[in-house]
Design an enzyme around this catalytic site. Structure first.
Site, PDB file in Angstrom:
ATOM      1  N   SER A   2       9.811-108.464  11.030  1.00 43.53           N
ATOM      2  CA  SER A   2       8.996-108.635  12.232  1.00 43.53           C
ATOM      3  C   SER A   2       9.784-109.356  13.319  1.00 43.53           C
ATOM      4  O   SER A   2       9.283-109.536  14.413  1.00 43.53           O
ATOM      5  CB  SER A   2       7.736-109.441  11.899  1.00 43.53           C
ATOM      6  N   GLU A  28       5.196 -99.863  13.950  1.00 43.79           N
ATOM      7  CA  GLU A  28       6.082-100.015  15.107  1.00 43.79           C
ATOM      8  C   GLU A  28       7.464 -99.586  14.614  1.00 43.79           C
ATOM      9  O   GLU A  28       8.041-100.240  13.742  1.00 43.79           O
ATOM     10  CB  GLU A  28       6.057-101.496  15.529  1.00 43.79           C
ATOM     11  N   HIS A  52       7.925-101.365  11.036  1.00 45.42           N
ATOM     12  CA  HIS A  52       7.179-102.633  11.058  1.00 45.42           C
ATOM     13  C   HIS A  52       5.696-102.344  10.843  1.00 45.42           C
ATOM     14  O   HIS A  52       5.022-101.792  11.715  1.00 45.42           O
ATOM     15  CB  HIS A  52       7.432-103.328  12.407  1.00 45.42           C
ATOM     16  N   ASN A  67       5.256-108.599  18.493  1.00 44.26           N
ATOM     17  CA  ASN A  67       5.320-110.053  18.451  1.00 44.26           C
ATOM     18  C   ASN A  67       5.720-110.683  19.782  1.00 44.26           C
ATOM     19  O   ASN A  67       5.441-111.853  20.024  1.00 44.26           O
ATOM     20  CB  ASN A  67       6.233-110.514  17.321  1.00 44.26           C
TER      21      ASN A  67
HETATM   22  N1  CAA Z   1      -6.124-105.385   1.753  1.00 40.86           N
HETATM   23  C1  CAA Z   1      -6.741-104.203   1.836  1.00 40.86           C
HETATM   24  N2  CAA Z   1      -7.897-104.007   2.501  1.00 40.86           N
HETATM   25  C2  CAA Z   1      -8.455-105.060   3.099  1.00 40.86           C
HETATM   26  C3  CAA Z   1      -7.880-106.348   3.049  1.00 40.86           C
HETATM   27  C4  CAA Z   1      -6.658-106.487   2.327  1.00 40.86           C
HETATM   28  N3  CAA Z   1      -6.008-107.650   2.247  1.00 40.86           N
HETATM   29  N4  CAA Z   1      -8.681-107.201   3.744  1.00 40.86           N
HETATM   30  C5  CAA Z   1      -9.716-106.488   4.205  1.00 40.86           C
HETATM   31  N5  CAA Z   1      -9.570-105.205   3.826  1.00 40.86           N
HETATM   32  C6  CAA Z   1     -10.448-104.093   4.170  1.00 40.86           C
HETATM   33  C7  CAA Z   1     -11.855-104.212   3.639  1.00 40.86           C
HETATM   34  O1  CAA Z   1     -11.962-103.652   2.346  1.00 40.86           O
HETATM   35  C8  CAA Z   1     -12.632-103.392   4.648  1.00 40.86           C
HETATM   36  O2  CAA Z   1     -12.482-101.998   4.384  1.00 40.86           O
HETATM   37  P1  CAA Z   1     -13.529-100.895   4.928  1.00 40.86           P
HETATM   38  O3  CAA Z   1     -13.444-100.916   6.426  1.00 40.86           O
HETATM   39  O4  CAA Z   1     -12.998 -99.652   4.326  1.00 40.86           O
HETATM   40  O5  CAA Z   1     -14.856-101.309   4.425  1.00 40.86           O
HETATM   41  C9  CAA Z   1     -11.914-103.673   5.972  1.00 40.86           C
HETATM   42  O6  CAA Z   1     -10.614-104.131   5.607  1.00 40.86           O
HETATM   43  C10 CAA Z   1     -12.603-104.733   6.759  1.00 40.86           C
HETATM   44  O7  CAA Z   1     -12.697-105.877   5.914  1.00 40.86           O
HETATM   45  P2  CAA Z   1     -13.912-106.891   5.900  1.00 40.86           P
HETATM   46  O8  CAA Z   1     -15.173-106.162   6.261  1.00 40.86           O
HETATM   47  O9  CAA Z   1     -13.881-107.664   4.634  1.00 40.86           O
HETATM   48  O10 CAA Z   1     -13.528-107.964   6.980  1.00 40.86           O
HETATM   49  P3  CAA Z   1     -13.337-107.821   8.532  1.00 40.86           P
HETATM   50  O11 CAA Z   1     -14.194-106.795   9.129  1.00 40.86           O
HETATM   51  O12 CAA Z   1     -13.390-109.210   8.982  1.00 40.86           O
HETATM   52  O13 CAA Z   1     -11.823-107.277   8.676  1.00 40.86           O
HETATM   53  C11 CAA Z   1      -9.526-107.529   8.915  1.00 40.86           C
HETATM   54  C12 CAA Z   1     -10.736-107.924   8.107  1.00 40.86           C
HETATM   55  C13 CAA Z   1      -9.224-106.044   8.742  1.00 40.86           C
HETATM   56  C14 CAA Z   1      -8.354-108.347   8.363  1.00 40.86           C
HETATM   57  C15 CAA Z   1      -9.811-107.848  10.437  1.00 40.86           C
HETATM   58  O14 CAA Z   1     -10.270-109.172  10.593  1.00 40.86           O
HETATM   59  C16 CAA Z   1      -8.628-107.640  11.329  1.00 40.86           C
HETATM   60  O15 CAA Z   1      -8.324-106.538  11.733  1.00 40.86           O
HETATM   61  N6  CAA Z   1      -7.926-108.738  11.692  1.00 40.86           N
HETATM   62  C17 CAA Z   1      -6.730-108.699  12.491  1.00 40.86           C
HETATM   63  C18 CAA Z   1      -5.556-108.390  11.602  1.00 40.86           C
HETATM   64  C19 CAA Z   1      -4.274-108.345  12.363  1.00 40.86           C
HETATM   65  O16 CAA Z   1      -4.183-108.582  13.562  1.00 40.86           O
HETATM   66  N7  CAA Z   1      -3.202-108.038  11.633  1.00 40.86           N
HETATM   67  C20 CAA Z   1      -1.886-108.022  12.176  1.00 40.86           C
HETATM   68  C21 CAA Z   1      -1.220-109.317  11.892  1.00 40.86           C
HETATM   69  S1  CAA Z   1       0.401-109.366  12.564  1.00 40.86           S
HETATM   70  C22 CAA Z   1       1.346-108.665  11.380  1.00 40.86           C
HETATM   71  O17 CAA Z   1       0.933-108.277  10.329  1.00 40.86           O
HETATM   72  C23 CAA Z   1       2.785-108.449  11.669  1.00 40.86           C
HETATM   73  C24 CAA Z   1       3.624-109.504  12.185  1.00 40.86           C
HETATM   74  O18 CAA Z   1       4.735-109.176  12.520  1.00 40.86           O
HETATM   75  C25 CAA Z   1       3.259-110.933  12.284  1.00 40.86           C
END
Ligand code: CAA
Length: 286
Positions: free
Chosen positions: A120, A153, A141, A191
């Protein structure tokens, strides 16, 4: 070139997510990590996440079993990458470690094999520079949670060839993702845009503008973000956020990327977010 076999190096959060999605998309996968314990944990996580999909009726028991059957594991990079058309490295953000891995991989793979990194923040051009095939090195990414987030990405290093980009673009689509090409600059696009927002949210807490809860409420309710920036920082890991901000700060020499002193202090205190049980929020079992 047709991709059939993918080797993923690193069974942590990102690596097991990438192996999961690749196997679920029909690719045969070798997941590589340093110990059997790490591999068992990774397979247990994949099994749990597939189980969650079965429980919701999104996939069948048979799909779960077939996906797991497509994943083999290995504690040896040399053995685990032998059949790979694409190797995706997803280990810690440590350049020396990645350098060693890329050189070991290169000595064991076929000439056609593409070396991708899920980094990242580390320069793809710099990683490519430690190999004898810079045209076949590229960034892939992914975003956490990998089974859910649609974006890949794709980061083109200075020498990445168009043919290699095309293969990785198609592979991302075949994994059910939406690829977006970017060029290799510090923080890429994701990022470079995300981390200053998180850093500014931390400054709001640091300067007493609002509590973490209230900063997050503003961004969730006012900007429709699924998580507020401080909850997201905990989810990503405060140490990872600090590392990326330092890459931006060093890479651009621009004070706008200076990490907030509160972030530095929290990392020094071992408050790293979800993984340590304490960050801007408390995640201990109580
Ligand atoms: N693994 C697999 N599936 C997961 C999971 C995990 N760790 N956590 C949640 N899920 C799934 C759930 O099963 C659910 O699936 P369905 O839609 O099929 O029902 C879905 O995700 C939504 O989960 P929840 O209903 O439990 O919870 P939520 O609606 O609060 O969503 C979330 C959780 C998807 C994490 C949401 O809060 C979200 O999109 N957050 C932002 C995440 C984000 O920005 N990620 C990028 C981070 S930056 C990065 O990764 C890279 C970097 O370089 C730093």
């Amino acid at each position: 070139m047709t991709v059939k076999h993918i080797s993923v190096i690193g069974g942590g959060t990102m690596g097991n997510g990438i192996a999961h999605v690749a196997a679920q998309s029909g690719f045969s996968v070798t997941l590589i990590d340093i110990s059997e314990e790490a591999l068992s944990r990774a397979i247990a996580t994949i099994t749990k996440n597939l189980g969650r999909m079965v429980a919701k009726g999104k996939i069948s028991d048979e799909d779960q079993a077939n996906t797991l059957a497509r994943i083999t594991t290995s504690t040896s990079i040399e053995q685990g990458v032998k059949q790979a058309d694409v190797v995706i490295e997803a280990v810690n953000e440590n350049f020396e470690l990645k350098k060693k891995i890329f050189q070991t991989v290169e000595a064991s793979v076929s000439e056609h094999t593409i070396l991708a990194s899920n980094t990242s923040s580390i320069s793809i051009t710099k990683l490519a520079g430690v190999t004898k095939r810079p045209e076949k090195v590229i960034g892939m990414h992914f975003f956490n949670p990998v089974p859910i987030m649609k974006l890949v990405e794709i980061v083109n290093g200075l020498d990445t060839s168009k043919e290699v980009y095309d293969v990785i673009e198609q592979l991302s689509k075949d994994m059910g993702k939406i690829p977006v090409p970017v060029n290799d600059f510090p923080g890429f696009v994701s990022n470079r845009v995300l981390m200053p927002m998180i850093n500014e949210a931390i400054f709001c807490v640091h300067e007493g503008v609002a509590t973490p809860e209230n900063v997050d409420e503003v961004m969730k309710l006012g900007m429709a973000h699924p998580m507020g920036p401080l909850r997201l920082a905990d989810f990503i890991g405060l140490d990872v956020c600090l590392d990326i901000l330092n890459v931006l700060y060093d890479g651009f020499k621009d004070p706008k990327y200076r990490p907030c002193p509160l972030l530095v202090k929290m990392v020094d205190a071992g408050k790293l977010g979800d993984k340590s049980g304490q960050g801007f929020y408390n995640y201990s079992k109580n």
